[in-house]
Scaffold this active site. Sequence first.
Site, mmCIF file in Angstrom:
data_model
loop_
_atom_site.group_PDB
_atom_site.id
_atom_site.type_symbol
_atom_site.label_atom_id
_atom_site.label_comp_id
_atom_site.label_asym_id
_atom_site.label_seq_id
_atom_site.Cartn_x
_atom_site.Cartn_y
_atom_site.Cartn_z
ATOM 1 N N GLY A 9 0.811 -1.215 0.000
ATOM 2 C CA GLY A 9 0.000 0.000 0.000
ATOM 3 C C GLY A 9 0.837 1.254 0.000
ATOM 4 N N ALA A 10 1.861 1.289 -0.865
ATOM 5 C CA ALA A 10 2.852 2.368 -0.785
ATOM 6 C C ALA A 10 2.691 3.423 -1.873
ATOM 7 C CB ALA A 10 4.265 1.784 -0.845
ATOM 8 N N TYR A 155 -12.728 -2.326 11.434
ATOM 9 C CA TYR A 155 -11.361 -1.809 11.363
ATOM 10 C C TYR A 155 -10.596 -2.092 12.659
ATOM 11 C CZ TYR A 155 -7.631 1.670 10.589
ATOM 12 O OH TYR A 155 -6.422 2.309 10.441
ATOM 13 N N LYS A 159 -7.147 -4.368 13.261
ATOM 14 C CA LYS A 159 -5.929 -3.765 13.802
ATOM 15 C C LYS A 159 -5.526 -4.407 15.135
ATOM 16 C CE LYS A 159 -5.179 -0.976 10.402
ATOM 17 N NZ LYS A 159 -3.987 -1.135 9.538
ATOM 18 N N ILE A 188 -3.419 10.805 11.664
ATOM 19 C CA ILE A 188 -2.309 11.234 10.824
ATOM 20 C C ILE A 188 -2.882 11.890 9.572
ATOM 21 C CG2 ILE A 188 -0.174 10.533 9.662
ATOM 22 C CD1 ILE A 188 -0.180 10.002 12.695
#
Length: 247
Positions: A9-10, A155, A159, A188
Amino acid sequence: MSKTALITGASQGLGAAMALRLAKDGFNIAINCRGEYELENGGKQTQKACQDLGVEAECFLCDVSKFEACKEMVAAVKERFGTIDVLVNNAGITKDGLIARMTEDQFDIVTSVNYKSVFNMIRHVTPVMMKQRSGRIINVSSVAGVYGNPGQFNYSATKAGIVGMTLTAAKELGSRNINVNAIAPGFIRTPMTDVLSDAQKKAAESVVALRRFGEPEEVASVVSFLAGPDSSYVSGQVIVIDGAMSM
């Protein structure tokens, strides 16, 4: 031989920032993109930015929720670069909703992308690192997986599961000189949080002690530490990066 980092996922956001930081550290970079759209809308730019820093970089198309596709990508990265020294499991999506209204599809797709992908990648990279008798695996969890978050039942579950996989993998692989750690970012500034309204952003910032969202580069710096020599005795840890939101 130069070391190689494979980051899932970069093409943008955290993954792109991690790729650039590790490129600055001297790693060759394998950039995973889910498909052609991600390749054209971020992947190629990330690749060029890494190359401009003097390292080799290449994009690899792969839906990391698919077991065999991950096997093929790992083989391709190994053939291209010779080693896989760092794996960063960063790929992730959200399909938020309250428990009482969440659909099975919402749960299943988040589970496959966020959680099963980590198993897929670790499963196929581990034999490479075991043969090398060295490696670093860095899994991207979230504060939602450590403390929970209303509206993110699926989610948060994925995680939290990543934390469990991290701890177990660290114990299993430590004897082969493979360090396994996780990071748990808070809010973020990425495309994932850009969709929030101004009111939602202000509400989120109000519960962060530093009163701001973190920057992708601030997360990438922790990944740099975990990928580098200064963290040689750090394994089985979950490092929270949230500006003291969860205290």
